[in-house]
Design a protein around this motif. Sequence first.
Motif, PDB file in Angstrom:
ATOM      1  N   ILE A 186     -41.060  90.053 112.267  1.00  0.00           N
ATOM      2  CA  ILE A 186     -40.117  89.737 113.348  1.00  0.00           C
ATOM      3  C   ILE A 186     -39.163  88.616 112.950  1.00  0.00           C
ATOM      4  N   VAL A 187     -39.706  87.567 112.319  1.00  0.00           N
ATOM      5  CA  VAL A 187     -38.899  86.375 112.018  1.00  0.00           C
ATOM      6  C   VAL A 187     -38.016  86.600 110.788  1.00  0.00           C
ATOM      7  N   GLY A 188     -38.600  87.021 109.669  1.00  0.00           N
ATOM      8  CA  GLY A 188     -37.809  87.249 108.457  1.00  0.00           C
ATOM      9  C   GLY A 188     -37.239  85.985 107.856  1.00  0.00           C
ATOM     10  N   SER A 189     -38.089  84.975 107.684  1.00  0.00           N
ATOM     11  CA  SER A 189     -37.628  83.676 107.175  1.00  0.00           C
ATOM     12  C   SER A 189     -37.673  83.624 105.645  1.00  0.00           C
ATOM     13  N   PRO A 190     -36.604  83.158 104.983  1.00  0.00           N
ATOM     14  CA  PRO A 190     -36.576  83.098 103.507  1.00  0.00           C
ATOM     15  C   PRO A 190     -37.614  82.118 102.951  1.00  0.00           C
ATOM     16  N   ARG A 191     -38.211  82.500 101.829  1.00  0.00           N
ATOM     17  CA  ARG A 191     -39.177  81.639 101.155  1.00  0.00           C
ATOM     18  C   ARG A 191     -38.453  80.573 100.333  1.00  0.00           C
ATOM     19  N   PRO A 192     -39.172  79.521  99.912  1.00  0.00           N
ATOM     20  CA  PRO A 192     -38.539  78.485  99.083  1.00  0.00           C
ATOM     21  C   PRO A 192     -37.979  79.013  97.760  1.00  0.00           C
ATOM     22  N   HIS A 193     -38.514  80.134  97.251  1.00  0.00           N
ATOM     23  CA  HIS A 193     -38.000  80.716  96.000  1.00  0.00           C
ATOM     24  C   HIS A 193     -37.059  81.892  96.298  1.00  0.00           C
ATOM     25  N   PHE A 194     -36.430  81.857  97.445  1.00  0.00           N
ATOM     26  CA  PHE A 194     -35.595  82.963  97.923  1.00  0.00           C
ATOM     27  C   PHE A 194     -34.498  83.364  96.935  1.00  0.00           C
ATOM     28  N   PHE A 195     -33.726  82.402  96.450  1.00  0.00           N
ATOM     29  CA  PHE A 195     -32.624  82.727  95.543  1.00  0.00           C
ATOM     30  C   PHE A 195     -33.139  83.311  94.227  1.00  0.00           C
ATOM     31  N   ASP A 196     -34.284  82.819  93.766  1.00  0.00           N
ATOM     32  CA  ASP A 196     -34.837  83.267  92.493  1.00  0.00           C
ATOM     33  C   ASP A 196     -35.362  84.697  92.582  1.00  0.00           C
ATOM     34  N   THR A 197     -36.050  85.041  93.659  1.00  0.00           N
ATOM     35  CA  THR A 197     -36.717  86.340  93.731  1.00  0.00           C
ATOM     36  C   THR A 197     -35.945  87.391  94.521  1.00  0.00           C
ATOM     37  N   CYS A 198     -35.021  86.972  95.354  1.00  0.00           N
ATOM     38  CA  CYS A 198     -34.204  87.924  96.098  1.00  0.00           C
ATOM     39  C   CYS A 198     -32.889  88.208  95.371  1.00  0.00           C
ATOM     40  N   GLY A 199     -32.272  87.143  94.848  1.00  0.00           N
ATOM     41  CA  GLY A 199     -30.975  87.305  94.190  1.00  0.00           C
ATOM     42  C   GLY A 199     -29.950  87.940  95.104  1.00  0.00           C
ATOM     43  N   PRO A 200     -29.716  87.366  96.301  1.00  0.00           N
ATOM     44  CA  PRO A 200     -28.797  88.004  97.259  1.00  0.00           C
ATOM     45  C   PRO A 200     -27.379  88.121  96.693  1.00  0.00           C
ATOM     46  N   GLN A 201     -26.777  89.273  96.918  1.00  0.00           N
ATOM     47  CA  GLN A 201     -25.407  89.506  96.437  1.00  0.00           C
ATOM     48  C   GLN A 201     -24.448  88.464  96.990  1.00  0.00           C
ATOM     49  N   GLU A 202     -24.654  88.096  98.246  1.00  0.00           N
ATOM     50  CA  GLU A 202     -23.718  87.190  98.928  1.00  0.00           C
ATOM     51  C   GLU A 202     -23.736  85.785  98.342  1.00  0.00           C
ATOM     52  N   ALA A 203     -24.838  85.439  97.630  1.00  0.00           N
ATOM     53  CA  ALA A 203     -24.924  84.091  97.052  1.00  0.00           C
ATOM     54  C   ALA A 203     -23.920  83.884  95.927  1.00  0.00           C
ATOM     55  N   THR A 204     -23.403  84.957  95.342  1.00  0.00           N
ATOM     56  CA  THR A 204     -22.454  84.834  94.235  1.00  0.00           C
ATOM     57  C   THR A 204     -21.022  84.624  94.718  1.00  0.00           C
ATOM     58  N   THR A 205     -20.795  84.865  95.999  1.00  0.00           N
ATOM     59  CA  THR A 205     -19.422  84.750  96.521  1.00  0.00           C
ATOM     60  C   THR A 205     -19.254  83.634  97.541  1.00  0.00           C
ATOM     61  N   CYS A 206     -20.361  83.164  98.131  1.00  0.00           N
ATOM     62  CA  CYS A 206     -20.237  82.099  99.135  1.00  0.00           C
ATOM     63  C   CYS A 206     -19.967  80.768  98.438  1.00  0.00           C
ATOM     64  N   VAL A 207     -19.427  79.820  99.168  1.00  0.00           N
ATOM     65  CA  VAL A 207     -19.064  78.528  98.586  1.00  0.00           C
ATOM     66  C   VAL A 207     -19.686  77.393  99.378  1.00  0.00           C
ATOM     67  N   GLU A 208     -19.920  76.288  98.651  1.00  0.00           N
ATOM     68  CA  GLU A 208     -20.471  75.066  99.230  1.00  0.00           C
ATOM     69  C   GLU A 208     -21.707  75.375 100.070  1.00  0.00           C
ATOM     70  N   SER A 209     -21.663  75.037 101.366  1.00  0.00           N
ATOM     71  CA  SER A 209     -22.836  75.240 102.219  1.00  0.00           C
ATOM     72  C   SER A 209     -22.562  76.260 103.321  1.00  0.00           C
TER      73      SER A 209
END
Length: 268
Positions: A118-141
């Motif tokens: 239900i919640v779907g909360s990212p883990r602390p290693h989210f960027f490493d193990t998910c590799g979200p496509q959107e992380a390559t295009t977003c900027v700053e915070s």
Amino acid sequence: MNVHAVKMWKTLKLLWSKTNRWHRALFIFAVAELNLIPGGQVGFHCNDPALSHPYTGDTVNWKWLMATTIFIPFAVLLLVERKQCPGDTAKRQALVWYKEYLFGFLLNLTIVQTLKLIVGSPRPHFFDTCGPQEATTCVESDYVPSYTCTKAHWLKQSNKSFPSGHTSLAIHAGVFIAYYLYRRGESLPGRVIRVVQGVCVVGALVCGASRVWDRRHHWWDVLAGALLAAPVLLYTIRNLCKNFDCRQPKDEQTDGATFTHNGIVNTS
């Protein structure tokens, strides 16, 4: 409500009436574990340091967790009851309480997995193990409300941080054993009881802490897992195991025999 909906509702009620508590809990667990329905998805802030830790594995993996929390309680129940009751009576009593422990364990696991879905909360290693496509295009915070993982193996695990299942199950097993020994361990040496109780409780706390230092969960996930275990554990002990009380009222005792809550007879 149309005729088709009424028939479907009656069919569902009939099917539900043919099931027991185990079937229902297992069904809900399977739905949550296999992601058979759409779950929630908490977004992320670009370059969030809390989600940027590398995945390094588990200090306490699932195999060890399941082995210890399933088999150790049975061993303790059987050994202690053999000190309390003769022969087959001990085995039957231990099995009755162990069955209720397992149902509480399944209930705990089902609630945890349902909340994770239900919640779907990212883990602390989210960027490493998910590799979200959107992380390559977003900027700053920038906040990204939805994303798509690019690493297939972790598609259904990178966002299952809340709550901590390891912590909840470890607390469930550790405190269950400790309280059981408090109620039923009078035939064993006091020092042995205290040592076993301490090992169980400390082991559960260490398991929870390891989820934080392994960067598998955030601290609030672990706290939520521990808090979640409390009401399930209380229900298991008080309602299912009847507070480990074997005796019935005096008017139900005959000829020096004491009938237990579960129909087991102890002779005096």
